[in-house]
Design an enzyme around this catalytic site. Structure first.
Site, PDB file in Angstrom:
ATOM      1  N   ARG A 102     -26.402  -9.654  -6.452  1.00  0.00           N
ATOM      2  CA  ARG A 102     -25.143  -9.913  -5.746  1.00  0.00           C
ATOM      3  C   ARG A 102     -25.436 -10.300  -4.301  1.00  0.00           C
ATOM      4  O   ARG A 102     -26.254  -9.672  -3.640  1.00  0.00           O
ATOM      5  CB  ARG A 102     -24.255  -8.663  -5.738  1.00  0.00           C
ATOM      6  CG  ARG A 102     -23.764  -8.246  -7.077  1.00  0.00           C
ATOM      7  CD  ARG A 102     -22.526  -7.381  -7.031  1.00  0.00           C
ATOM      8  NE  ARG A 102     -22.467  -6.390  -5.988  1.00  0.00           N
ATOM      9  CZ  ARG A 102     -21.408  -5.624  -5.769  1.00  0.00           C
ATOM     10  NH1 ARG A 102     -20.328  -5.747  -6.522  1.00  0.00           N
ATOM     11  NH2 ARG A 102     -21.404  -4.727  -4.814  1.00  0.00           N
ATOM     12  N   THR A 106     -20.523 -11.863  -0.276  1.00  0.00           N
ATOM     13  CA  THR A 106     -19.475 -12.288  -1.208  1.00  0.00           C
ATOM     14  C   THR A 106     -19.384 -11.429  -2.469  1.00  0.00           C
ATOM     15  O   THR A 106     -18.387 -11.490  -3.198  1.00  0.00           O
ATOM     16  CB  THR A 106     -19.721 -13.732  -1.676  1.00  0.00           C
ATOM     17  OG1 THR A 106     -20.967 -13.740  -2.414  1.00  0.00           O
ATOM     18  CG2 THR A 106     -19.814 -14.699  -0.497  1.00  0.00           C
ATOM     19  N   ASP A 197     -25.600   2.244  -4.101  1.00  0.00           N
ATOM     20  CA  ASP A 197     -26.350   1.123  -4.686  1.00  0.00           C
ATOM     21  C   ASP A 197     -27.374   1.682  -5.670  1.00  0.00           C
ATOM     22  O   ASP A 197     -28.362   2.310  -5.267  1.00  0.00           O
ATOM     23  CB  ASP A 197     -27.039   0.322  -3.573  1.00  0.00           C
ATOM     24  CG  ASP A 197     -27.674  -0.942  -4.115  1.00  0.00           C
ATOM     25  OD1 ASP A 197     -28.494  -0.843  -5.058  1.00  0.00           O
ATOM     26  OD2 ASP A 197     -27.340  -2.033  -3.629  1.00  0.00           O
ATOM     27  N   ASP A 200     -31.106   0.581  -5.230  1.00  0.00           N
ATOM     28  CA  ASP A 200     -31.722   1.189  -4.047  1.00  0.00           C
ATOM     29  C   ASP A 200     -32.061   2.650  -4.306  1.00  0.00           C
ATOM     30  O   ASP A 200     -33.117   3.137  -3.910  1.00  0.00           O
ATOM     31  CB  ASP A 200     -30.778   1.099  -2.833  1.00  0.00           C
ATOM     32  CG  ASP A 200     -30.737  -0.301  -2.243  1.00  0.00           C
ATOM     33  OD1 ASP A 200     -31.545  -1.165  -2.657  1.00  0.00           O
ATOM     34  OD2 ASP A 200     -29.878  -0.540  -1.366  1.00  0.00           O
TER      35      ASP A 200
HETATM   36  C1  PRP Z   1     -25.840  -4.209  -9.050  1.00  0.00           C
HETATM   37  C2  PRP Z   1     -25.748  -3.619 -10.433  1.00  0.00           C
HETATM   38  C3  PRP Z   1     -25.100  -4.718 -11.224  1.00  0.00           C
HETATM   39  C4  PRP Z   1     -24.190  -5.351 -10.210  1.00  0.00           C
HETATM   40  C5  PRP Z   1     -22.768  -4.944 -10.498  1.00  0.00           C
HETATM   41  O1  PRP Z   1     -26.918  -5.063  -8.947  1.00  0.00           O
HETATM   42  O2  PRP Z   1     -26.980  -3.223 -10.948  1.00  0.00           O
HETATM   43  O3  PRP Z   1     -26.012  -5.658 -11.733  1.00  0.00           O
HETATM   44  O4  PRP Z   1     -24.585  -4.866  -8.925  1.00  0.00           O
HETATM   45  O5  PRP Z   1     -21.896  -5.587  -9.661  1.00  0.00           O
HETATM   46  P1  PRP Z   1     -20.814  -6.629 -10.182  1.00  0.00           P
HETATM   47  O6  PRP Z   1     -20.151  -6.008 -11.353  1.00  0.00           O
HETATM   48  O7  PRP Z   1     -19.885  -6.748  -8.997  1.00  0.00           O
HETATM   49  O8  PRP Z   1     -21.501  -7.913 -10.498  1.00  0.00           O
HETATM   50  P2  PRP Z   1     -27.324  -5.806  -7.591  1.00  0.00           P
HETATM   51  O9  PRP Z   1     -26.711  -7.166  -7.533  1.00  0.00           O
HETATM   52  O10 PRP Z   1     -27.052  -4.903  -6.431  1.00  0.00           O
HETATM   53  O11 PRP Z   1     -28.856  -6.056  -7.771  1.00  0.00           O
HETATM   54  P3  PRP Z   1     -30.076  -5.038  -8.011  1.00  0.00           P
HETATM   55  O12 PRP Z   1     -29.902  -4.491  -9.396  1.00  0.00           O
HETATM   56  O13 PRP Z   1     -31.257  -5.915  -7.882  1.00  0.00           O
HETATM   57  O14 PRP Z   1     -30.018  -3.957  -6.967  1.00  0.00           O
HETATM   58  N1  URA Z   2     -23.710  -2.243  -7.525  1.00  0.00           N
HETATM   59  C1  URA Z   2     -24.120  -0.974  -7.226  1.00  0.00           C
HETATM   60  O1  URA Z   2     -25.318  -0.661  -7.319  1.00  0.00           O
HETATM   61  N2  URA Z   2     -23.191  -0.086  -6.864  1.00  0.00           N
HETATM   62  C2  URA Z   2     -21.875  -0.384  -6.741  1.00  0.00           C
HETATM   63  O2  URA Z   2     -21.071   0.497  -6.400  1.00  0.00           O
HETATM   64  C3  URA Z   2     -21.479  -1.701  -7.042  1.00  0.00           C
HETATM   65  C4  URA Z   2     -22.409  -2.611  -7.440  1.00  0.00           C
END
Ligand code: PRP
Ligand code: URA
Length: 205
Positions: A102, A106, A197, A200
């Protein structure tokens, strides 16, 4: 669209500790493993089985075995935390990968990786701990279906109503299994109360 929020005392217990901001990555990974086991069992409850005759040390018996191969598709990076428990339960599973991240401003996910095994004729479980806006899950389901996935389910640890609504609109036939349906998203598109997150917290970044 069918939404199943798993009900199990252990799921509630684990979720509470996942939400706790003082939980450190090592314990967070263990809790992620535990709750994914519970989700995996629920999301595979209806898998087809077929008869198989085997010999016990005493006599022959007609047993049942899984009829079709399984595929899991973790959404990188946080979905990686859910792979190991699936592999433990289903050692013959094939694993595909979809890399999405993400944008911080945005909250729209962009794709950086995709590698999928053959999907036709298989149950495909898309796994991602967080269903927030639903954008990442919708993009992944688009790709999985375009690659031949027809029997697809989505497995998430925490879901937001906004994500469930988007999935209902865009992929209404895909069942969702989750451990929690939370209240709402905040202005930054994080789930409330949520757990922050996930990636993280899983990887200490
Ligand atoms: C997080 C999570 C999902 C996404 C959900 O990933 O693991 O994939 O956000 O959000 P959405 O429903 O609004 O799309 P992130 O993009 O933070 O990446 P990461 O797993 O690499 O931390
Ligand atoms: N991705 C995350 O890891 N946490 C949230 O709350 C939303 C998106």
């Amino acid at each position: 669209m069918a939404l199943t929020v798993i009900q199990h005392p252990l799921a509630a217990h684990v979720l509470t500790h996942l939400r706790d901001k003082t939980t450190k990555p090592a314990l967070f990974r263990t809790l992620c493993h535990q709750i994914t086991l519970l989700l995996a069992l629920e999301a595979t409850r209806d898998l087809a089985t077929e008869e198989k005759e085997i010999a016990t040390p005493l006599e022959s018996v007609l047993g049942r075995v899984l009829a079709r191969p399984l595929v899991i598709v973790p959404i990188l990076r946080a979905g990686l935390g859910m792979v190991e428990p699936f592999l433990g339960l289903f050692p013959d599973v094939s694993v595909g990968y979809v890399g999405l991240e993400r944008d911080h401003a945005t909250a729209i996910a962009h794709s950086y990786y995709c590698k999928l095994p053959p999907l036709a004729g298989r149950r495909v479980l898309v796994i991602d701990p967080m269903l927030a806006t639903g954008g990442s899950a919708v993009q992944t389901l688009d790709v999985v279906k375009a690659a031949g996935g027809a029997d697809v389910v989505l497995v998430c640890i925490v879901s937001a109503p906004e994500g469930v609504a988007l999935l209902t609109q865009r992929h209404p036939e895909v069942p969702i299994f989750t451990a929690a349906l939370d209240r709402e998203l905040n202005a930054e598109k994080y789930i409330l109360p949520g757990l922050g997150d996930f990636g993280d917290r899983l990887y200490g970044t």
